[in-house]
Motif scaffolding. Sequence first.
Motif, PDB file in Angstrom:
ATOM      1  N   TYR A  41       0.849  -1.190   0.000  1.00 46.40           N
ATOM      2  CA  TYR A  41       0.000   0.000   0.000  1.00 46.40           C
ATOM      3  C   TYR A  41       0.887   1.243   0.000  1.00 46.40           C
ATOM      4  CZ  TYR A  41      -3.806  -3.039   1.556  1.00 46.40           C
ATOM      5  OH  TYR A  41      -4.747  -4.031   1.655  1.00 46.40           O
ATOM      6  N   GLY A  42       0.469   2.272  -0.757  1.00 45.25           N
ATOM      7  CA  GLY A  42       1.099   3.569  -0.646  1.00 45.25           C
ATOM      8  C   GLY A  42       2.111   3.937  -1.697  1.00 45.25           C
ATOM      9  N   TYR A  46       1.635   3.572  -5.122  1.00 52.28           N
ATOM     10  CA  TYR A  46       1.053   3.782  -6.444  1.00 52.28           C
ATOM     11  C   TYR A  46      -0.102   4.774  -6.395  1.00 52.28           C
ATOM     12  CZ  TYR A  46       3.601  -0.538  -6.354  1.00 52.28           C
ATOM     13  OH  TYR A  46       4.569  -1.471  -6.141  1.00 52.28           O
ATOM     14  N   PRO A  47       0.036   5.914  -7.074  1.00 50.60           N
ATOM     15  CA  PRO A  47      -1.008   6.935  -6.988  1.00 50.60           C
ATOM     16  C   PRO A  47      -2.329   6.533  -7.641  1.00 50.60           C
ATOM     17  CG  PRO A  47       0.710   7.587  -8.533  1.00 50.60           C
ATOM     18  CD  PRO A  47       1.166   6.328  -7.877  1.00 50.60           C
ATOM     19  N   ASN A  48      -2.310   5.612  -8.591  1.00 50.98           N
ATOM     20  CA  ASN A  48      -3.523   5.248  -9.326  1.00 50.98           C
ATOM     21  C   ASN A  48      -4.231   4.003  -8.783  1.00 50.98           C
ATOM     22  OD1 ASN A  48      -3.111   7.420 -11.032  1.00 50.98           O
ATOM     23  ND2 ASN A  48      -1.821   6.222 -12.404  1.00 50.98           N
ATOM     24  N   SER A  49      -3.740   3.448  -7.694  1.00 54.63           N
ATOM     25  CA  SER A  49      -4.412   2.269  -7.127  1.00 54.63           C
ATOM     26  C   SER A  49      -4.207   2.239  -5.617  1.00 54.63           C
ATOM     27  CB  SER A  49      -3.875   0.986  -7.758  1.00 54.63           C
ATOM     28  OG  SER A  49      -2.500   0.845  -7.505  1.00 54.63           O
ATOM     29  N   ALA A  50      -5.147   1.622  -4.944  1.00 61.94           N
ATOM     30  CA  ALA A  50      -5.089   1.551  -3.485  1.00 61.94           C
ATOM     31  C   ALA A  50      -3.959   0.640  -3.011  1.00 61.94           C
ATOM     32  CB  ALA A  50      -6.413   1.060  -2.926  1.00 61.94           C
ATOM     33  N   PHE A  51      -3.735  -0.452  -3.737  1.00 64.94           N
ATOM     34  CA  PHE A  51      -2.678  -1.385  -3.364  1.00 64.94           C
ATOM     35  C   PHE A  51      -2.271  -2.214  -4.583  1.00 64.94           C
ATOM     36  CE2 PHE A  51      -6.572  -3.757  -2.715  1.00 64.94           C
ATOM     37  CZ  PHE A  51      -6.286  -4.996  -3.255  1.00 64.94           C
ATOM     38  N   ILE A  52      -1.162  -2.895  -4.456  1.00 61.25           N
ATOM     39  CA  ILE A  52      -0.703  -3.827  -5.484  1.00 61.25           C
ATOM     40  C   ILE A  52      -0.680  -5.217  -4.865  1.00 61.25           C
ATOM     41  CG2 ILE A  52       1.267  -4.525  -6.915  1.00 61.25           C
ATOM     42  CD1 ILE A  52      -0.129  -2.021  -7.948  1.00 61.25           C
TER      43      ILE A  52
END
Length: 141
Positions: free
Chosen positions: A44-45, A47-53
């Motif tokens: 988390y944190g 990637y600006p375009n997604s909540a998590f990877i």
Amino acid sequence: MKTILKVAFSTIFIFALLSCQDDDDSNNIVDKELNGVWNLDKTYGFYPNSAFIQHKKGEVVWEFNTSIKKLKVVNNLAEIVDVSSGNYMFYTSKEKLNENIEYKTLYIDNKKEGDFYKIQGDSLIVDYESNLDGHILVFKK
């Protein structure tokens, strides 16, 4: 008189030596809950375009052996996790923010890893200043 002085100095020396021992067992300990194999599951944190990877099992693996204070790391995502592949010594520390809030810190080769960590069920959560634009790593057992 010399004998009295020797006894007095010896007594003071012994008390001074004993008072220097650290009675706080909360530092430089090993949290037995860490024992086992942990796979990076989510980040988390970053990637600006997604909540998590979501990560694939085996991309980053932390294997803790608490009985000998060893951590084996397999890291195939060096851009996300700062700890490179290899074997490390580790320990944990319990610290208090105030009377009501206690947190745990992980040290890998005497270097603080993240601000704090916590274990919730089968998840190991390592927080790297998430409140200040940092990131969070979530491992699964």
